[in-house]
Design a protein around this motif. Structure first.
Motif: not given
Length: 347
Positions: A288-289, A316-328, A330-340
């Motif tokens: 997480l960022s 936020m960990v749950v949100a990151l994992i769930v958001l990463a599962q859908f193409e629409t 995934r960009p939000v998950a990338v922004l939430l992550s520390a290094d993309g």
């Protein structure tokens, strides 16, 4: 189309925040019940695994042992906090006198001849209103505790049928496997986070207790318990864990040596564990960022108070994992992550 999608997301986010704030009284006991259920279930899983002599505990016995351990810990913590709160009230006149001396000395240092008294500083506080608020908060805690226990109990009942319900809802094997993979990843990440956090929180509280007891700080056991809980709050918790015992030591003693010892030792322990050991043990599991962690701490703390501060990182960990599962999303998950680098979509 992009503007419409952005407007839709804005409406969804605003509606979600409104529901979280407006439904705080309804949602918080459910969330706390879920957390209690998860803690007991995770500990029961640990007891159920073969340990010494390859002894395998049956599930009911492991579950009962987990309930007894968690209940015993809460009982000990409650007794420690309750007895020390009474002692603090009894010792408050001595602290008040010492604090008045520090206020007077500080006023002289900045050139103020007539230092204000503590009564003048707090004359706007109504004792009746304060006691009413404390009594209301205590009654609220007692009532919420009962509701939380009821929710946790029903969650254990629901757990027995959850797998079958999941298979019915996601009848297709591919969909069911994908959902199970996401849930297993969430479970693995959260359990790793809780295990490492709890280990480090225990280490910091034990070391803090040893230092404070050696120096002679009043209510060392109480502050050790506070150190344990504050470690779960990112950033702000570490600052409070350093400042609170140090300020108490400054008020208690007439010389600076105990204050400096408590400040330097506890401060060093907090900084090393939070900034060196914890990142090394967690590694890339959370990813997480730091900015996201701070913002989520503020947001969830505003929405749900101290409970939100404790739960902001797992949420936020749950949100990151769930958001990463859908193409629409995934960009939000990338922004939430520390290094993309975000989790791959479950197959």
């Amino acid at each position: 189309m992009t503007l419409q999608r952005a407007a839709l997301w804005a409406i969804v986010i605003a509606a979600t925040i409104y529901l979280l704030v407006a439904g705080r009284g309804l949602l918080m006991p459910i969330v706390l019940g879920l957390v209690l259920w998860y803690m007991v279930d995770a500990l029961a899983d640990a007891f159920e695994q073969p340990r010494l002599a390859r002894v395998h505990l049956p599930r009911p016995i492991a579950l009962l042992a987990a309930v007894l351990v968690i209940g015993g810990l809460f009982w000990v913590l409650g007794r420690t906090i309750g007895s020390n709160v009474t002692a603090v009230i009894a010792a408050s006149p001595n602290y008040e006198k010492r604090l008045q001396g520090l206020v007077t000395a500080g006023a002289k240092m900045i050139g103020v001849e007539q230092a204000p008294t503590l009564g003048e500083l707090f004359d706007r506080i109504s004792l009746a209103d304060t006691l009413g608020s404390v009594a209301g908060a205590a009654a609220s805690v007692v009532s919420i505790t009962g509701i939380v226990l009821i929710y946790a109990g029903f969650l254990f009942v629901e757990q027995a049928h959850f797998g079958r319900k999941l298979a019915i809802v996601f009848g297709h094997d591919a969909h069911q496997a994908r959902v199970r993979a996401v849930l297993e990843r969430i479970d693995r990440e959260i359990r790793s986070y809780i295990r490492i956090k709890t280990t480090l929180a225990t280490a910091t509280s034990v070391l803090g207790y040893v230092v404070m007891a050696w120096v002679g700080v009043d209510f060392a056991g109480f502050w050790a318990v506070m150190l344990f809980f504050l470690y779960y709050i990112p950033t702000v918790g570490s600052i409070l864990a350093i400042a609170a015992p140090a300020i108490l030591t400054l008020v208690q003693f007439d010389h600076l040596t105990p204050f400096l010892i408590v400040l330097l030792v506890i401060g060093t322990v907090q900084i090393v564990t939070a900034n060196v050991l914890e990142p090394a043990l967690l590694g890339r599991s959370l990813n997480l960022s730091p900015l996201v962690v701070i913002v989520s701490l503020i947001v969830w703390g505003t929405i749900w108070g101290v409970v939100g501060m404790f739960l902001c990182v797992p949420i936020m960990v749950v949100a990151l994992i769930v958001l990463a599962q859908f193409e629409t999303t995934r960009p939000v998950a990338v922004l939430l992550s520390a290094d993309g680098e975000i989790p791959e979509q479950a197959p």
